[in-house]
Motif scaffolding. Structure first.
Motif, PDB file in Angstrom:
ATOM      1  N   ALA A   4       0.823  -1.218   0.000  1.00 44.74           N
ATOM      2  CA  ALA A   4       0.000   0.000   0.000  1.00 44.74           C
ATOM      3  C   ALA A   4       0.854   1.263   0.000  1.00 44.74           C
ATOM      4  N   TRP A   5       1.954   1.260   0.748  1.00 39.01           N
ATOM      5  CA  TRP A   5       2.797   2.457   0.807  1.00 39.01           C
ATOM      6  C   TRP A   5       3.399   2.767  -0.562  1.00 39.01           C
ATOM      7  N   ALA A   6       3.760   1.731  -1.334  1.00 39.14           N
ATOM      8  CA  ALA A   6       4.341   1.937  -2.662  1.00 39.14           C
ATOM      9  C   ALA A   6       3.287   2.491  -3.621  1.00 39.14           C
ATOM     10  N   VAL A   7       2.077   1.961  -3.542  1.00 38.79           N
ATOM     11  CA  VAL A   7       0.987   2.457  -4.388  1.00 38.79           C
ATOM     12  C   VAL A   7       0.726   3.928  -4.092  1.00 38.79           C
ATOM     13  N   HIS A   8       0.661   4.266  -2.803  1.00 35.79           N
ATOM     14  CA  HIS A   8       0.414   5.664  -2.412  1.00 35.79           C
ATOM     15  C   HIS A   8       1.537   6.573  -2.918  1.00 35.79           C
ATOM     16  N   GLU A   9       2.774   6.130  -2.791  1.00 39.78           N
ATOM     17  CA  GLU A   9       3.913   6.944  -3.231  1.00 39.78           C
ATOM     18  C   GLU A   9       3.889   7.151  -4.744  1.00 39.78           C
ATOM     19  N   ILE A  10       3.576   6.108  -5.495  1.00 40.81           N
ATOM     20  CA  ILE A  10       3.492   6.227  -6.956  1.00 40.81           C
ATOM     21  C   ILE A  10       2.360   7.178  -7.340  1.00 40.81           C
ATOM     22  N   GLN A  11       1.219   7.049  -6.672  1.00 45.44           N
ATOM     23  CA  GLN A  11       0.097   7.947  -6.956  1.00 45.44           C
ATOM     24  C   GLN A  11       0.458   9.389  -6.615  1.00 45.44           C
ATOM     25  N   HIS A  12       1.146   9.585  -5.506  1.00 41.60           N
ATOM     26  CA  HIS A  12       1.558  10.932  -5.111  1.00 41.60           C
ATOM     27  C   HIS A  12       2.487  11.541  -6.163  1.00 41.60           C
ATOM     28  N   ARG A  13       3.426  10.736  -6.675  1.00 39.02           N
ATOM     29  CA  ARG A  13       4.341  11.219  -7.719  1.00 39.02           C
ATOM     30  C   ARG A  13       3.578  11.536  -9.010  1.00 39.02           C
ATOM     31  N   ALA A  14       2.592  10.731  -9.322  1.00 40.78           N
ATOM     32  CA  ALA A  14       1.772  10.996 -10.515  1.00 40.78           C
ATOM     33  C   ALA A  14       1.026  12.315 -10.369  1.00 40.78           C
ATOM     34  N   VAL A  15       0.498  12.595  -9.175  1.00 38.25           N
ATOM     35  CA  VAL A  15      -0.204  13.858  -8.928  1.00 38.25           C
ATOM     36  C   VAL A  15       0.758  15.032  -9.075  1.00 38.25           C
ATOM     37  N   LEU A  16       1.970  14.909  -8.552  1.00 36.32           N
ATOM     38  CA  LEU A  16       2.968  15.976  -8.699  1.00 36.32           C
ATOM     39  C   LEU A  16       3.260  16.251 -10.168  1.00 36.32           C
ATOM     40  N   PHE A  17       3.401  15.187 -10.954  1.00 37.40           N
ATOM     41  CA  PHE A  17       3.658  15.351 -12.382  1.00 37.40           C
ATOM     42  C   PHE A  17       2.463  16.010 -13.076  1.00 37.40           C
ATOM     43  N   LEU A  18       1.248  15.527 -12.793  1.00 38.48           N
ATOM     44  CA  LEU A  18       0.055  16.111 -13.415  1.00 38.48           C
ATOM     45  C   LEU A  18      -0.065  17.593 -13.070  1.00 38.48           C
ATOM     46  N   ASN A  19       0.195  17.944 -11.825  1.00 41.96           N
ATOM     47  CA  ASN A  19       0.122  19.352 -11.425  1.00 41.96           C
ATOM     48  C   ASN A  19       1.189  20.189 -12.119  1.00 41.96           C
ATOM     49  N   HIS A  20       2.365  19.633 -12.319  1.00 40.05           N
ATOM     50  CA  HIS A  20       3.418  20.335 -13.058  1.00 40.05           C
ATOM     51  C   HIS A  20       2.934  20.663 -14.470  1.00 40.05           C
ATOM     52  N   VAL A  21       2.320  19.687 -15.112  1.00 39.25           N
ATOM     53  CA  VAL A  21       1.814  19.891 -16.469  1.00 39.25           C
ATOM     54  C   VAL A  21       0.653  20.893 -16.451  1.00 39.25           C
ATOM     55  N   LEU A  22      -0.252  20.772 -15.487  1.00 41.63           N
ATOM     56  CA  LEU A  22      -1.395  21.691 -15.402  1.00 41.63           C
ATOM     57  C   LEU A  22      -0.953  23.137 -15.177  1.00 41.63           C
ATOM     58  N   GLN A  23       0.118  23.340 -14.442  1.00 33.84           N
ATOM     59  CA  GLN A  23       0.596  24.693 -14.168  1.00 33.84           C
ATOM     60  C   GLN A  23       1.103  25.385 -15.421  1.00 33.84           C
ATOM     61  N   GLN A  24       1.365  24.653 -16.472  1.00 24.87           N
ATOM     62  CA  GLN A  24       1.793  25.234 -17.743  1.00 24.87           C
ATOM     63  C   GLN A  24       0.599  25.660 -18.597  1.00 24.87           C
ATOM     64  N   GLU A  25      -0.624  25.342 -18.147  1.00 25.23           N
ATOM     65  CA  GLU A  25      -1.841  25.635 -18.911  1.00 25.23           C
ATOM     66  C   GLU A  25      -2.844  26.397 -18.041  1.00 25.23           C
ATOM     67  N   PRO A  26      -2.833  27.733 -18.074  1.00 22.84           N
ATOM     68  CA  PRO A  26      -3.755  28.519 -17.236  1.00 22.84           C
ATOM     69  C   PRO A  26      -5.238  28.199 -17.479  1.00 22.84           C
ATOM     70  N   GLU A  27      -5.621  27.918 -18.721  1.00 26.96           N
ATOM     71  CA  GLU A  27      -7.020  27.590 -19.019  1.00 26.96           C
ATOM     72  C   GLU A  27      -7.433  26.293 -18.316  1.00 26.96           C
ATOM     73  N   ALA A  28      -6.524  25.333 -18.283  1.00 29.84           N
ATOM     74  CA  ALA A  28      -6.818  24.074 -17.590  1.00 29.84           C
ATOM     75  C   ALA A  28      -7.026  24.316 -16.104  1.00 29.84           C
ATOM     76  N   GLN A  29      -6.196  25.155 -15.511  1.00 27.01           N
ATOM     77  CA  GLN A  29      -6.347  25.456 -14.093  1.00 27.01           C
ATOM     78  C   GLN A  29      -7.674  26.172 -13.827  1.00 27.01           C
ATOM     79  N   GLN A  30      -8.062  27.083 -14.704  1.00 32.76           N
ATOM     80  CA  GLN A  30      -9.349  27.773 -14.545  1.00 32.76           C
ATOM     81  C   GLN A  30     -10.503  26.774 -14.583  1.00 32.76           C
ATOM     82  N   ARG A  31     -10.445  25.849 -15.491  1.00 34.01           N
ATOM     83  CA  ARG A  31     -11.494  24.832 -15.594  1.00 34.01           C
ATOM     84  C   ARG A  31     -11.538  23.955 -14.342  1.00 34.01           C
ATOM     85  N   LEU A  32     -10.371  23.594 -13.821  1.00 28.89           N
ATOM     86  CA  LEU A  32     -10.338  22.776 -12.610  1.00 28.89           C
ATOM     87  C   LEU A  32     -10.812  23.552 -11.382  1.00 28.89           C
ATOM     88  N   MET A  33     -10.560  24.851 -11.347  1.00 27.39           N
ATOM     89  CA  MET A  33     -11.052  25.672 -10.223  1.00 27.39           C
ATOM     90  C   MET A  33     -12.572  25.583 -10.118  1.00 27.39           C
TER      91      MET A  33
END
Length: 185
Positions: free
Chosen positions: A26-55
């Motif tokens: 379970a700890w490995a799954v959580h860590e992998i998911q956490h890293r995936a979220v960090l990556f997705l957020n990095h990509v989202l921060q490059q797209e202001p329109e995407a962030q507006q839609r998510l808000m």
């Protein structure tokens, strides 16, 4: 005459047998998911329109499922993503229908999306679809921060050519001589 099976069918079967028996802790799954979220957020921060839609979707939970992998994400007030708290009820569930990772890779190389079964809020599904269609990782920009603009542009150009060749190969267009014109009989 029997048709030859794909050379990758062995890998599909192996993945099926191993994946159904071996589950990461379970700890490995959580860590992998956490890293995936960090990556997705990095990509989202490059797209202001995407962030507006998510808000506009803040607090809403989307669950992604593929085989034995499940991940629940929640939209934050900042227009980013986070792992949903334990017990959060998803308003939208997206289930990837293709079981084989090789089939998914092949369809992706052809430029197709994997087949997904959608259960839940249609409006939220439309927003997720917009994100999938419009948000792209600018690898060249990130690479330029590490090695400079010119080398990053060169590496990205080579990567685009390789990706194009792989895409052509996956589509069955090998570019063999005589394959693109009239044939002599």
């Amino acid at each position: 005459m029997a048709t030859p099976s794909s050379p990758f069918s062995f890998l599909d079967g192996l993945f099926e047998r191993i994946g159904s028996r071996l589950q990461p802790p379970a700890w490995a799954v959580h860590e992998i998911q956490h890293r995936a979220v960090l990556f997705l957020n990095h990509v989202l921060q490059q797209e202001p329109e995407a962030q507006q839609r998510l808000m506009r979707q803040k607090g809403r939970v989307v669950q992604f499922e593929w085989r034995f992998v499940t991940m629940r994400l929640i939209a934050t007030p900042a227009g980013l993503l986070d792992l949903a708290p334990e017990g959060a009820i998803p308003e939208l569930t997206l289930m990837v229908a293709d079981a084989s990772p090789l089939d998914i890779a092949r369809s992706t190389l052809r430029g197709d999306k994997p087949t997904v079964r959608i259960v839940g809020d249609v409006q939220l599904a439309a927003e997720v679809n917009w994100l999938v269609d419009h948000v792209r990782w600018d690898v060249e920009d990130d690479l330029a921060r590490l090695i400079g603009d010119v080398p990053a542009h060169t590496v990205a150009g080579v990567a685009r050519k390789v990706a194009g060749a792989v895409r052509q190969f996956a589509a069955g267009k090998t570019g063999q001589p005589g394959s693109g014109g009239a044939s002599a009989e």
